[in-house]
Design a protein around this motif. Structure first.
Motif, PDB file in Angstrom:
ATOM      1  N   ARG A 188       0.822  -1.202   0.000  1.00  0.00           N
ATOM      2  CA  ARG A 188       0.000   0.000   0.000  1.00  0.00           C
ATOM      3  C   ARG A 188       0.870   1.272   0.000  1.00  0.00           C
ATOM      4  O   ARG A 188       0.448   2.331  -0.435  1.00  0.00           O
ATOM      5  CB  ARG A 188      -0.950  -0.016   1.206  1.00  0.00           C
ATOM      6  CG  ARG A 188      -2.031   1.046   1.158  1.00  0.00           C
ATOM      7  CD  ARG A 188      -2.942   1.000   2.370  1.00  0.00           C
ATOM      8  NE  ARG A 188      -3.745  -0.216   2.402  1.00  0.00           N
ATOM      9  CZ  ARG A 188      -3.626  -1.178   3.314  1.00  0.00           C
ATOM     10  NH1 ARG A 188      -2.725  -1.059   4.283  1.00  0.00           N
ATOM     11  NH2 ARG A 188      -4.386  -2.250   3.280  1.00  0.00           N
ATOM     12  N   ARG A 189       2.086   1.138   0.505  1.00  0.00           N
ATOM     13  CA  ARG A 189       3.004   2.283   0.524  1.00  0.00           C
ATOM     14  C   ARG A 189       3.510   2.626  -0.868  1.00  0.00           C
ATOM     15  O   ARG A 189       3.971   3.736  -1.111  1.00  0.00           O
ATOM     16  CB  ARG A 189       4.204   1.996   1.442  1.00  0.00           C
ATOM     17  CG  ARG A 189       3.840   1.833   2.901  1.00  0.00           C
ATOM     18  CD  ARG A 189       5.085   1.648   3.769  1.00  0.00           C
ATOM     19  NE  ARG A 189       5.771   0.371   3.501  1.00  0.00           N
ATOM     20  CZ  ARG A 189       6.987   0.284   2.977  1.00  0.00           C
ATOM     21  NH1 ARG A 189       7.644   1.375   2.633  1.00  0.00           N
ATOM     22  NH2 ARG A 189       7.544  -0.906   2.799  1.00  0.00           N
ATOM     23  N   HIS A 190       3.442   1.654  -1.784  1.00  0.00           N
ATOM     24  CA  HIS A 190       4.036   1.844  -3.105  1.00  0.00           C
ATOM     25  C   HIS A 190       2.990   1.991  -4.215  1.00  0.00           C
ATOM     26  O   HIS A 190       3.236   2.718  -5.179  1.00  0.00           O
ATOM     27  CB  HIS A 190       4.928   0.650  -3.440  1.00  0.00           C
ATOM     28  CG  HIS A 190       5.925   0.314  -2.374  1.00  0.00           C
ATOM     29  ND1 HIS A 190       6.977   1.134  -2.065  1.00  0.00           N
ATOM     30  CD2 HIS A 190       6.006  -0.753  -1.533  1.00  0.00           C
ATOM     31  CE1 HIS A 190       7.687   0.585  -1.086  1.00  0.00           C
ATOM     32  NE2 HIS A 190       7.114  -0.560  -0.742  1.00  0.00           N
ATOM     33  N   PHE A 191       1.874   1.272  -4.093  1.00  0.00           N
ATOM     34  CA  PHE A 191       0.898   1.229  -5.178  1.00  0.00           C
ATOM     35  C   PHE A 191      -0.474   1.687  -4.698  1.00  0.00           C
ATOM     36  O   PHE A 191      -0.831   1.488  -3.530  1.00  0.00           O
ATOM     37  CB  PHE A 191       0.737  -0.202  -5.736  1.00  0.00           C
ATOM     38  CG  PHE A 191       2.032  -0.883  -6.073  1.00  0.00           C
ATOM     39  CD1 PHE A 191       3.008  -0.231  -6.806  1.00  0.00           C
ATOM     40  CD2 PHE A 191       2.273  -2.184  -5.665  1.00  0.00           C
ATOM     41  CE1 PHE A 191       4.201  -0.855  -7.125  1.00  0.00           C
ATOM     42  CE2 PHE A 191       3.461  -2.835  -5.976  1.00  0.00           C
ATOM     43  CZ  PHE A 191       4.427  -2.159  -6.703  1.00  0.00           C
ATOM     44  N   ASN A 192      -1.233   2.266  -5.612  1.00  0.00           N
ATOM     45  CA  ASN A 192      -2.652   2.489  -5.362  1.00  0.00           C
ATOM     46  C   ASN A 192      -3.442   1.241  -5.755  1.00  0.00           C
ATOM     47  O   ASN A 192      -4.202   0.701  -4.958  1.00  0.00           O
ATOM     48  CB  ASN A 192      -3.164   3.686  -6.165  1.00  0.00           C
ATOM     49  CG  ASN A 192      -2.590   5.003  -5.682  1.00  0.00           C
ATOM     50  OD1 ASN A 192      -2.631   5.291  -4.489  1.00  0.00           O
ATOM     51  ND2 ASN A 192      -2.039   5.781  -6.599  1.00  0.00           N
ATOM     52  N   GLU A 193      -3.237   0.804  -6.990  1.00  0.00           N
ATOM     53  CA  GLU A 193      -3.958  -0.347  -7.520  1.00  0.00           C
ATOM     54  C   GLU A 193      -3.014  -1.191  -8.372  1.00  0.00           C
ATOM     55  O   GLU A 193      -1.972  -0.706  -8.839  1.00  0.00           O
ATOM     56  CB  GLU A 193      -5.166   0.099  -8.354  1.00  0.00           C
ATOM     57  CG  GLU A 193      -6.228   0.836  -7.552  1.00  0.00           C
ATOM     58  CD  GLU A 193      -7.413   1.267  -8.407  1.00  0.00           C
ATOM     59  OE1 GLU A 193      -7.380   1.012  -9.636  1.00  0.00           O
ATOM     60  OE2 GLU A 193      -8.345   1.838  -7.848  1.00  0.00           O
ATOM     61  N   LEU A 194      -3.402  -2.443  -8.560  1.00  0.00           N
ATOM     62  CA  LEU A 194      -2.622  -3.378  -9.372  1.00  0.00           C
ATOM     63  C   LEU A 194      -3.551  -4.040 -10.374  1.00  0.00           C
ATOM     64  O   LEU A 194      -4.677  -4.429 -10.035  1.00  0.00           O
ATOM     65  CB  LEU A 194      -1.974  -4.446  -8.477  1.00  0.00           C
ATOM     66  CG  LEU A 194      -1.122  -5.507  -9.184  1.00  0.00           C
ATOM     67  CD1 LEU A 194       0.218  -4.904  -9.635  1.00  0.00           C
ATOM     68  CD2 LEU A 194      -0.877  -6.707  -8.266  1.00  0.00           C
ATOM     69  N   GLU A 195      -3.077  -4.190 -11.622  1.00  0.00           N
ATOM     70  CA  GLU A 195      -3.828  -4.899 -12.657  1.00  0.00           C
ATOM     71  C   GLU A 195      -3.064  -6.162 -13.036  1.00  0.00           C
ATOM     72  O   GLU A 195      -1.856  -6.121 -13.274  1.00  0.00           O
ATOM     73  CB  GLU A 195      -4.033  -4.015 -13.887  1.00  0.00           C
ATOM     74  CG  GLU A 195      -4.923  -2.810 -13.618  1.00  0.00           C
ATOM     75  CD  GLU A 195      -5.047  -1.914 -14.819  1.00  0.00           C
ATOM     76  OE1 GLU A 195      -4.291  -2.101 -15.811  1.00  0.00           O
ATOM     77  OE2 GLU A 195      -5.896  -0.999 -14.792  1.00  0.00           O
ATOM     78  N   LEU A 196      -3.789  -7.273 -13.101  1.00  0.00           N
ATOM     79  CA  LEU A 196      -3.214  -8.583 -13.406  1.00  0.00           C
ATOM     80  C   LEU A 196      -3.781  -9.098 -14.723  1.00  0.00           C
ATOM     81  O   LEU A 196      -5.003  -9.093 -14.928  1.00  0.00           O
ATOM     82  CB  LEU A 196      -3.548  -9.564 -12.275  1.00  0.00           C
ATOM     83  CG  LEU A 196      -3.256 -11.046 -12.504  1.00  0.00           C
ATOM     84  CD1 LEU A 196      -1.751 -11.289 -12.596  1.00  0.00           C
ATOM     85  CD2 LEU A 196      -3.871 -11.889 -11.385  1.00  0.00           C
TER      86      LEU A 196
END
Length: 257
Positions: A188-196
């Motif tokens: 959470r410190r690095h990304f807002n959201e992730l797409e797979l």
């Protein structure tokens, strides 16, 4: 069975119902079913039966977005035959589900945002008529399931899934799936959201990660990208390590890890 009347405009009155033996399959497996026909008031020559595997895809056009239906596999399951008035006819079929078929169910539950289906096309009286869309639920391959479970263990929370128009490198599909997550845990410190995204084949699959990175005091937010390959005969810890490396490389990009 629920028969649907076809070719009403031609006065044919032929009725059809497609029953899937296994509505839940995995990519690469065989989808089985039976097309049931019931003749109308006259004899008719059926010129052919096709089964379409279809998907609802999001399309971006300028500032607008809309959804449309794409056929990603079309297979003939019967040629020409005579359908007598009032007679009933059955046509079993088997179709191998393409390896790149997107996931539409996980652990037996429909995946929010996904819509796959099967349509039956009847050629009769010189015209074509497609039936309704029968739902098709495609579960992950074991390797895909492992990656999804690993993201869950790392604290990523499922947001939604959809299909986007376009062809990715190494793919033959006119669209690709994005399974979207909220970042969780340490990420959470690095990304807002992730797409797979998966590009699956018979022996291995590519895993594509794209993250919406958080901006800092001096750096605006931007996207990070990673792609790696998982062979189906790899031990599970190899996929875990590749996923961990991919996330770390994206977070490390431009000094964010």
């Amino acid at each position: 069975m629920v028969f649907r009347k076809l070719m009403a405009a031609f006065g044919a009155g032929v009725e059809v119902d497609t029953v899937l033996t296994n509505t839940g399959v995995r990519p690469g497996e065989v989808l089985r079913g039976v097309v049931h026909f019931r003749g109308g008031n006259s004899d008719y020559k059926v010129e052919g039966i096709h089964i379409d595997l279809t998907a609802v895809v999001e399309v971006e056009s300028g500032d607008n977005e809309y959804k449309t239906t794409y056929s990603f596999l079309r297979q003939q399951v019967a040629g020409t035959f005579q359908l007598a008035a009032g007679a009933q006819h059955q046509q079993p079929f088997e179709i191998q589900v393409p390896w790149e078929t997107p996931i539409s169910a996980i652990a037996g539950h429909p995946l929010h945002g996904m819509k796959l289906g099967v349509q039956t096309e009847l050629a009769l009286a010189g015209a074509l008529d497609k039936g309704d869309l029968d739902p098709l639920y495609v579960s992950p391959l074991p390797a895909q399931d492992h990656v999804i479970a690993a993201l869950d263990r790392l604290g990523f929370g499922f947001k939604k899934a959809d299909l986007e128009r376009g062809t990715l490198y190494g793919s033959t599909m006119p669209f690709f799936q994005e399974i979207e997550y909220y970042a969780g845990g340490q990420w959470r410190r690095h990304f807002n959201e992730l797409e797979l995204t998966f590009i699956a084949g018979a022996r291995q699959m590519d895993v594509i990660l794209e993250a919406d990175k958080r901006g800092g005091f001096l750096t605006s937010s931007h996207d990070a990208y990673n792609r790696f390959t998982v062979r189906y005969d790899d031990p599970p810890h190899a996929a875990d390590a590749a996923l961990q490396r991919g996330l770390e490389q994206m977070a490390r990009h431009r000094g964010w890890f």
